[in-house]
Design a protein around this motif. Structure first.
Motif, PDB file in Angstrom:
ATOM      1  N   SER A   1       0.846  -1.187   0.000  1.00 61.04           N
ATOM      2  CA  SER A   1       0.000   0.000   0.000  1.00 61.04           C
ATOM      3  C   SER A   1       0.885   1.241   0.000  1.00 61.04           C
ATOM      4  CB  SER A   1      -0.893   0.019   1.248  1.00 61.04           C
ATOM      5  OG  SER A   1      -0.093   0.197   2.411  1.00 61.04           O
ATOM      6  N   THR A   2       0.275   2.409  -0.167  1.00 62.42           N
ATOM      7  CA  THR A   2       1.039   3.662  -0.150  1.00 62.42           C
ATOM      8  C   THR A   2       1.793   3.824   1.167  1.00 62.42           C
ATOM      9  OG1 THR A   2      -0.539   4.741  -1.633  1.00 62.42           O
ATOM     10  CG2 THR A   2       0.887   6.174  -0.328  1.00 62.42           C
ATOM     11  N   GLY A   3       1.111   3.529   2.271  1.00 62.35           N
ATOM     12  CA  GLY A   3       1.746   3.660   3.578  1.00 62.35           C
ATOM     13  C   GLY A   3       2.919   2.717   3.752  1.00 62.35           C
TER      14      GLY A   3
ATOM     15  N   THR B   1       4.365  12.566   4.581  1.00 61.77           N
ATOM     16  CA  THR B   1       3.058  12.020   4.979  1.00 61.77           C
ATOM     17  C   THR B   1       2.001  12.129   3.883  1.00 61.77           C
ATOM     18  OG1 THR B   1       2.346  14.128   5.956  1.00 61.77           O
ATOM     19  CG2 THR B   1       3.513  12.584   7.401  1.00 61.77           C
TER      20      THR B   1
ATOM     21  N   LEU C   1      -0.850   9.311   3.074  1.00 63.59           N
ATOM     22  CA  LEU C   1      -0.894   8.304   4.130  1.00 63.59           C
ATOM     23  C   LEU C   1      -2.175   8.427   4.945  1.00 63.59           C
ATOM     24  CD1 LEU C   1       2.752   8.332   5.542  1.00 63.59           C
ATOM     25  CD2 LEU C   1       1.849   7.201   3.512  1.00 63.59           C
ATOM     26  N   ASP C   2      -2.634   7.291   5.481  1.00 65.99           N
ATOM     27  CA  ASP C   2      -3.788   7.344   6.381  1.00 65.99           C
ATOM     28  C   ASP C   2      -3.346   7.845   7.753  1.00 65.99           C
ATOM     29  OD1 ASP C   2      -2.655   5.192   7.824  1.00 65.99           O
ATOM     30  OD2 ASP C   2      -3.847   3.699   6.759  1.00 65.99           O
ATOM     31  N   ILE C   3      -4.296   7.989   8.666  1.00 69.82           N
ATOM     32  CA  ILE C   3      -4.016   8.602   9.966  1.00 69.82           C
ATOM     33  C   ILE C   3      -2.989   7.802  10.749  1.00 69.82           C
ATOM     34  CG2 ILE C   3      -5.007   9.191  12.207  1.00 69.82           C
ATOM     35  CD1 ILE C   3      -7.604   9.886  10.736  1.00 69.82           C
TER      36      ILE C   3
ATOM     37  N   ALA D   1      -0.678   5.584   9.656  1.00 74.07           N
ATOM     38  CA  ALA D   1       0.649   5.619   9.033  1.00 74.07           C
ATOM     39  C   ALA D   1       1.298   6.986   9.222  1.00 74.07           C
ATOM     40  CB  ALA D   1       0.546   5.278   7.553  1.00 74.07           C
ATOM     41  N   THR D   2       0.485   8.037   9.118  1.00 77.16           N
ATOM     42  CA  THR D   2       0.998   9.390   9.344  1.00 77.16           C
ATOM     43  C   THR D   2       1.559   9.535  10.748  1.00 77.16           C
ATOM     44  OG1 THR D   2      -0.491  10.421   7.739  1.00 77.16           O
ATOM     45  CG2 THR D   2       0.357  11.831   9.494  1.00 77.16           C
ATOM     46  N   GLN D   3       0.821   9.022  11.723  1.00 75.78           N
ATOM     47  CA  GLN D   3       1.268   9.134  13.107  1.00 75.78           C
ATOM     48  C   GLN D   3       2.582   8.389  13.335  1.00 75.78           C
ATOM     49  OE1 GLN D   3      -0.368  11.239  15.279  1.00 75.78           O
ATOM     50  NE2 GLN D   3       1.578  10.963  16.357  1.00 75.78           N
TER      51      GLN D   3
END
Length: 256
Positions: free
Chosen positions: A154-156, A180, A183-185, A187-189
């Motif tokens: 996936s992108t993340g 970021t 990215l989803d929440i 993965a961002t974190q």
């Protein structure tokens, strides 16, 4: 510490007729050359996180690519802990961890193989690569996918692998171009937590972003670029004071 002084980079326009109307009106277009970066200066101290801000097309990515030695500037200087990056590009690359806007993973290799390959390129021995890999797998929460072929990521997953690949050699300076984006929440974190850890280890981090909440959460310093020039460079507090505490308004004020 990394210090950038009066960086400039121009590109030859091969076919001016193919330029968009917006590009033709850009004041950086001078004759057959487009001056993507005209005059950019800033510094990032040990243990600092610096947020590099600017509108699309401002010259941020070109600036970061010059810092990474991927592009040779036409003028200006870059020094990392006193080392002139332009005069010693090979030595500088050993000290820099650079994440570009594109992950560029080798799809047929697993995440582990992609990261290991870059460790080998940096001249690390197998034991050092193994130890660093295990540390990064835990820090970036990669255990569930690290041994899968990266073409199915996936992108993340791709972004985490690309970050691990960029820092496998424990660089002195880390440069991240919009780390970021997409990215989803969760993965961002994970990525933001990793940047905090680099800061705790006193590693200077420069990252470009369009997310001002990330700037508020992570940054000690801010540099704003517009039309290839530094419009603001200073502490987060000084940036915030441009518009009485509103980072959004401070950004708009800086680029005027």
């Amino acid at each position: 510490m990394i210090e950038i002084k009066q960086l400039a980079k121009k590109f030859k326009v091969e076919n001016p007729k193919k330029l968009s109307e917006q590009e033709k009106k850009d004041p950086r277009l001078q004759g057959r050359f487009f001056h993507s970066v005209k005059d950019v200066s800033f510094r990032c101290e040990k243990g600092q996180v610096l947020g590099l801000l600017g509108p699309n097309g401002a010259g941020k990515t070109t600036t970061l690519r010059m810092l990474s030695t991927a592009l040779q500037p036409n003028a200006g200087s870059v020094e990392i802990n006193g080392i002139d990056v332009m005069k010693n590009p090979l030595l500088a690359r050993q000290k820099i961890g650079f994440l570009s806007g594109s992950t560029g993973l080798y799809g047929r290799l697993s995440g582990r193989e992609n990261i290991r390959y870059f460790g080998q390129l940096h001249g690390m021995d197998e034991g050092a690569i193994d130890r660093r890999l295990e540390e990064l797998i835990e820090l970036l929460d990669m255990a569930d996918f690290i041994d899968r072929r990266s073409e199915n990521f996936s992108t993340g997953m791709k972004q985490k692998t690309a970050i691990a690949r960029a820092v496998i050699h424990s660089p002195d300076v880390v440069i991240l171009d919009e780390p970021t984006t997409g990215l989803d929440i969760m993965a961002t974190q994970t990525v933001l937590d990793f940047i905090r850890r680099l800061k705790d280890q006193q590693v200077p981090v420069i990252f470009s972003t369009h997310h001002l909440d990330e700037v508020a959460e992570l940054c000690d310093a801010v540099t704003v670029i517009n039309q290839g020039e530094t419009k603001f460079s200073g502490s987060l507090a000084a940036f915030s004071d441009l518009a009485d505490g509103s980072l959004h308004q401070s950004f708009l004020t800086a680029i005027q």
